[in-house]
Each structure stands twice: as C-alpha cells, then as structure tokens.
Design a protein around this motif. Structure first.
Motif, PDB file in Angstrom:
ATOM      1  N   VAL A 270       0.808  -1.227   0.000  1.00  0.00           N
ATOM      2  CA  VAL A 270       0.000   0.000   0.000  1.00  0.00           C
ATOM      3  C   VAL A 270       0.839   1.274   0.000  1.00  0.00           C
ATOM      4  CG1 VAL A 270      -1.701   1.324   1.316  1.00  0.00           C
ATOM      5  CG2 VAL A 270      -1.930  -1.162   1.119  1.00  0.00           C
TER       6      VAL A 270
ATOM      7  N   THR B 117       8.112   1.835  -4.821  1.00  0.00           N
ATOM      8  CA  THR B 117       7.778   3.129  -5.427  1.00  0.00           C
ATOM      9  C   THR B 117       8.496   3.312  -6.762  1.00  0.00           C
ATOM     10  OG1 THR B 117       7.501   4.072  -3.206  1.00  0.00           O
ATOM     11  CG2 THR B 117       7.714   5.612  -5.045  1.00  0.00           C
TER      12      THR B 117
ATOM     13  N   PHE C 173       7.179   2.002 -10.188  1.00  0.00           N
ATOM     14  CA  PHE C 173       6.210   2.789 -10.964  1.00  0.00           C
ATOM     15  C   PHE C 173       6.912   3.658 -12.002  1.00  0.00           C
ATOM     16  CE2 PHE C 173       3.640   1.997  -7.111  1.00  0.00           C
ATOM     17  CZ  PHE C 173       2.507   1.474  -7.704  1.00  0.00           C
TER      18      PHE C 173
ATOM     19  N   TYR D 165       3.832   7.156  -4.374  1.00  0.00           N
ATOM     20  CA  TYR D 165       3.885   7.499  -5.799  1.00  0.00           C
ATOM     21  C   TYR D 165       2.818   8.529  -6.158  1.00  0.00           C
ATOM     22  CZ  TYR D 165       3.915   7.063 -10.845  1.00  0.00           C
ATOM     23  OH  TYR D 165       3.986   7.348 -12.187  1.00  0.00           O
ATOM     24  N   VAL D 166       1.621   8.388  -5.610  1.00  0.00           N
ATOM     25  CA  VAL D 166       0.551   9.360  -5.861  1.00  0.00           C
ATOM     26  C   VAL D 166       0.978  10.746  -5.372  1.00  0.00           C
ATOM     27  CG1 VAL D 166      -1.792  10.049  -5.224  1.00  0.00           C
ATOM     28  CG2 VAL D 166      -1.323   7.681  -5.874  1.00  0.00           C
TER      29      VAL D 166
ATOM     30  N   VAL E 262       2.252   2.809  -3.270  1.00  0.00           N
ATOM     31  CA  VAL E 262       1.196   3.409  -4.096  1.00  0.00           C
ATOM     32  C   VAL E 262       0.903   4.823  -3.618  1.00  0.00           C
ATOM     33  CG1 VAL E 262      -1.202   3.238  -4.843  1.00  0.00           C
ATOM     34  CG2 VAL E 262       0.179   1.164  -4.623  1.00  0.00           C
ATOM     35  N   LEU E 263       0.750   4.979  -2.300  1.00  0.00           N
ATOM     36  CA  LEU E 263       0.460   6.300  -1.734  1.00  0.00           C
ATOM     37  C   LEU E 263       1.612   7.269  -1.984  1.00  0.00           C
ATOM     38  CD1 LEU E 263      -1.126   5.237   1.685  1.00  0.00           C
ATOM     39  CD2 LEU E 263      -2.310   5.958  -0.399  1.00  0.00           C
TER      40      LEU E 263
END
Length: 206
Positions: free
Chosen positions: A12, A84, A87, A18-19, A15-16
């Motif tokens: 998780v 990370t 991505f 990278y956002v 993803v956070l």
C-alpha cells in the motif's frame, strides 16, 4: 500479525508515495538547469537520499525510456523505496555498498553490461547525511562511465527530522532542478569522492 502489517505496508505505502510524488510533480512549477550536456549515453546516476522524492522523476523526465536499475537497501524502508521506483520503471537491486556489497556490486555491473543505468544514493541507506560511500565512485571508475548528478531546490518545502533531512516540496512551489554529467576519468578514488561530493553540495538543500 506484525509481519502481516509489514506485508500490507509494502503493497500500500508505495502506491500512496507514488501518488504524492506525482501530485507534487504536476502542481509544482519546474525549472531545469542543465549545468552540462546530458544526452542518452549511459551513466551512473546519483542523488542524495534526502532528495529521493523528486530526483527519480527528474531522471525519468530527462531519460524517459532508458533502462535503469537502482541499488536499494534490503531493509523494510528499502522495500518501500523499491516498490515506489517500480512505478517509474526503475528496477531494484537489493543490498547496499556497505552490507552485502559484493553481491549488489556484481548485480550493478551486470546491469551496466546489459545497457542499464544504475542509480545510487551515495549517503544511503543510513548515512551520515551527505557522506560519500565508495559505491557510486567505484562503479563509475571501473565501468568507465560518467556520473549523472541530480539535485533540486524547492522555493518552499518541509524538511523531516530523519537522518537524511528528507525534503518534501510544498504544493505549487517552484522547484529548480540542477542536472550535470561529470567525468571521473584519471582520478583516484579519494580524489573522485571529494570532487563528486563538492559538486553534489553546490545545489542541494542544506
């Protein structure tokens, strides 16, 4: 239970992160200062550990299609960084030039032989901040590749209390990226370390 939370975090958290990285990239005004010519030729790429939030994105802006891998520690936080960077299509090489050095250096040279660029934080994985390990220098000298240096300075930012004083640009600020290619040809390792450290400190947040 603890292992379960760690495994969930490995999925998780990247993803956070990278956002957040992408939101900052999109909302901030960016200026690129090419201090020397950077082309598509192969390099060993470096940034400070405290600049990992934005520097890999700057790398991908300049080399959008170049195959790349990054030396990342085998610790838990290294797993988050590795997740990370995937991505950004940057392949992790797990280990460090301090712990498990031989194995990770062999991986790095295999990556270079395959045409990849290798990304390293010279003061990672645990510092001291802005120190210069032998890893990036040794790889560059042995492979006879130049060093691709990435630094940035935000006009407004938060700075964490961690050992690397991790820099987080504030949304809608201006970020100045400083990019340069350095040749270490003819230098001894200690001379090259001092030279690279001096250049990397010229355009970083102190």
């Amino acid at each position: 239970m603890r292992d379960l939370f760690r495994q969930a975090g490995i999925i998780v958290i990247p993803v956070l992160v990278y956002v957040i990285m992408r939101l900052l990239w999109v909302t901030c005004r960016k200026r690129f200062h090419n201090l020397s010519e950077i082309d598509e030729s192969q390099h060993v790429c470096v940034c400070w550990h405290g600049e990992l939030l934005m520097s890999p994105q700057a790398y991908r802006k300049i080399h959008p299609e170049h195959k790349a891998s990054a030396i990342i520690s085998s610790h838990f936080d290294g797993s988050l960084i590795a997740g990370t960077l995937r991505f950004l299509k940057i392949r992790p090489l797990r280990g460090s030039t301090k712990k498990g050095a031989r194995q990770v250096l062999l991986q790095a040279f295999k990556s270079i032989k395959a045409g990849e660029e290798v990304l390293i934080t010279p003061d990672g994985p645990r510092g001291p901040r802005h120190s210069m390990s032998d890893g990036a220098i040794g790889i560059a000298l042995k492979s006879r590749l130049p060093i691709f240096v990435m630094n940035y300075q935000p006009s407004s930012y938060w700075q964490l209390g961690s050992w690397d004083r991790f820099v987080i640009p504030k949304p809608f600020c201006r970020i100045d990226f400083y990019i340069q290619s350095l040749s270490l040809e003819g230098m001894e390792i200690e001379e090259a370390k001092e030279y690279l450290k001096e250049k990397m400190l010229e355009h970083t947040v102190i």
